[in-house]
Design a protein around this motif. Sequence first.
Motif, short mmCIF file in Angstrom:
data_model
loop_
_atom_site.label_atom_id
_atom_site.label_comp_id
_atom_site.label_asym_id
_atom_site.label_seq_id
_atom_site.Cartn_x
_atom_site.Cartn_y
_atom_site.Cartn_z
N ASP A 192 0.87 -1.19 0.00
CA ASP A 192 0.00 0.00 0.00
C ASP A 192 0.90 1.23 0.00
O ASP A 192 1.59 1.53 0.98
N GLU A 193 0.90 1.97 -1.10
CA GLU A 193 1.84 3.09 -1.27
C GLU A 193 1.44 4.33 -0.48
O GLU A 193 2.19 5.30 -0.46
N THR A 194 0.29 4.30 0.19
CA THR A 194 -0.05 5.43 1.06
C THR A 194 0.63 5.31 2.42
O THR A 194 0.62 6.27 3.20
N LEU A 195 1.24 4.14 2.70
CA LEU A 195 1.86 3.92 4.00
C LEU A 195 3.36 4.14 3.92
O LEU A 195 4.01 3.74 2.95
N THR A 196 3.92 4.77 4.95
CA THR A 196 5.38 4.87 5.08
C THR A 196 5.87 4.11 6.30
O THR A 196 7.06 3.86 6.44
N ILE A 197 4.98 3.74 7.19
CA ILE A 197 5.29 2.90 8.34
C ILE A 197 4.21 1.81 8.41
O ILE A 197 3.02 2.12 8.29
N GLY A 198 4.62 0.57 8.59
CA GLY A 198 3.66 -0.52 8.71
C GLY A 198 3.21 -1.11 7.40
O GLY A 198 2.29 -1.93 7.36
N GLU A 199 3.87 -0.73 6.30
CA GLU A 199 3.45 -1.26 5.00
C GLU A 199 3.72 -2.76 4.88
O GLU A 199 3.01 -3.48 4.17
N ASP A 200 4.77 -3.24 5.58
CA ASP A 200 5.08 -4.68 5.54
C ASP A 200 3.95 -5.49 6.17
O ASP A 200 3.45 -6.44 5.58
N GLN A 201 3.58 -5.11 7.40
CA GLN A 201 2.53 -5.84 8.12
C GLN A 201 1.22 -5.84 7.35
O GLN A 201 0.51 -6.85 7.30
N ASP A 202 0.90 -4.72 6.73
CA ASP A 202 -0.33 -4.62 5.94
C ASP A 202 -0.33 -5.65 4.81
O ASP A 202 -1.34 -6.33 4.57
N LEU A 203 0.82 -5.80 4.12
CA LEU A 203 0.91 -6.77 3.02
C LEU A 203 0.81 -8.20 3.54
O LEU A 203 0.09 -9.02 2.98
N TYR A 204 1.53 -8.50 4.64
CA TYR A 204 1.49 -9.86 5.18
C TYR A 204 0.08 -10.23 5.63
O TYR A 204 -0.36 -11.37 5.45
N LEU A 205 -0.63 -9.27 6.22
CA LEU A 205 -1.98 -9.54 6.69
C LEU A 205 -2.89 -9.90 5.53
O LEU A 205 -3.69 -10.85 5.60
N ARG A 206 -2.78 -9.15 4.44
CA ARG A 206 -3.63 -9.45 3.28
C ARG A 206 -3.27 -10.80 2.67
O ARG A 206 -4.15 -11.52 2.18
N LEU A 207 -1.98 -11.16 2.69
CA LEU A 207 -1.57 -12.49 2.22
C LEU A 207 -2.22 -13.59 3.05
O LEU A 207 -2.72 -14.59 2.52
N LEU A 208 -2.24 -13.41 4.37
CA LEU A 208 -2.83 -14.41 5.25
C LEU A 208 -4.35 -14.48 5.09
O LEU A 208 -4.95 -15.56 5.12
N LEU A 209 -4.99 -13.33 4.93
CA LEU A 209 -6.45 -13.30 4.79
C LEU A 209 -6.92 -13.97 3.50
O LEU A 209 -8.06 -14.43 3.42
N GLN A 210 -6.04 -14.04 2.51
CA GLN A 210 -6.43 -14.73 1.28
C GLN A 210 -5.99 -16.20 1.28
O GLN A 210 -6.05 -16.88 0.27
N GLY A 211 -5.57 -16.69 2.47
CA GLY A 211 -5.29 -18.11 2.62
C GLY A 211 -3.83 -18.50 2.59
O GLY A 211 -3.50 -19.70 2.60
N GLY A 212 -2.91 -17.53 2.56
CA GLY A 212 -1.49 -17.85 2.55
C GLY A 212 -1.04 -18.55 3.82
O GLY A 212 -1.50 -18.22 4.91
N ARG A 213 -0.13 -19.52 3.68
CA ARG A 213 0.38 -20.29 4.81
C ARG A 213 1.76 -19.77 5.19
O ARG A 213 2.73 -20.01 4.48
#
Length: 425
Positions: A192-213
């Motif tokens: 998410d390019e609107t984030l400068t802090i916490g962008e990593d966690q945001d991406l990992y969360l979306r990966l997990l919510l779509q079923g990533g292991r």
Amino acid sequence: MGRSMQELAGQGRLISIIMANHQGARYLRAALASVRAQTYDDWELIVADDGSSDGSVEILQDAAAQDARVRVLLWETPSGPAAARNRALAVARGTWLAICDSDDIMHPDRLRRLLLAAQALGADAVADDMIHFATEPLAAPRSVFGPEPQEMPRQIGPAEMLRVPEPGEAGAQLGYIKPLIRREALGGLRYDETLTIGEDQDLYLRLLLQGGRLWLLPEALYLYRRHPQSLSHRSSRAHVVASLAALEGLHDRLNLDQHTEIQHILSNRRRVLQQRLAFETLAEDLKKRRLISAAGQLLRDPCLVLQLARVALAKARVPKRGQEVERASDASAEVVHLVGPDGAAPVLTGDGAGTRIAVPAPEADGGHSALWADLCHRASRGALTLTYGDAAGVSAAWRVPAAVHIRARESVVSDLPPPKGQRDG
């Protein structure tokens, strides 16, 4: 996890290492060297430079000239780490994706061991523990997973990724991790390019919510440098406002109505961010001498006085320019002998003979993150000399990047290159 590095390399499992850089020249060479020192060599490094003017571009172009696996993407004006990483992801060719920040260091055996673990576990992503270390003594270096023993490897879900421990509460803040991710599992997800802090966690969360292991591994193979210019250790009112907006956006764009636990965690995160926003607003008012507004905030929330005091104390502890060099010149401050299972223990005599510390074999060192954090803490407090006598000692020495001198006590056979700071013994 019995496959050898040669078997893995033979499968052409290319790993694309993504690195964003902005004004990182001071630490960039060390980060690049740690990538090029990897024992698993089927990788490409894509560095997205984000409008640097501090000599970073010259360092990167030199690295690319020396190693064809290094690719450099230049961008004229700063756009933020999320946008820079997305540019690198757009041209990545690897089956697997790894993130390394331009001021951090990877253990030389990291990629090989993460890939072995991912394949053995059938994982979409695997993440190791990390050591937060400081060249300057901002705070005691520590393990991200914490000193308490945990059962690993273990798979985690969205709620655990999102949870942030309360002050004084044990537990890991998993937004810091740097996983190895299967590109097919990531799919079209991007930062998410609107984030400068916490962008990593945001991406990992979306990966997990779509079923990533995603699996966590017990060993600490990533060294996360803490310094005054670190984005993740700086904040501002604009950063917090963006984080709050992203939190609300996360709730709106994802179907979280059925996730009661996540709803509760989001509520807590919102509360914490609102507290940070109040403090950053106060700090901005004081900096711009808006004293009436600042006084009003302090009257509404007296707890902000304690936060101001803590920040002032932390700033007072940051060393002045030149102090780090002064510390490094005192090579007699502390000597630690790393004693592995295959090395002979040194004979200690006299007051300055040093301290023995036992280290595990490189292939069996999971769960010893507290040991590596302790060694990094010693290095941040004063000049530290390390000695080693076997491959386990070499592996341990790589986890202490701030050590002033590192030397072998005897001839050592190891697949790992000598660590930074190596000198003839």
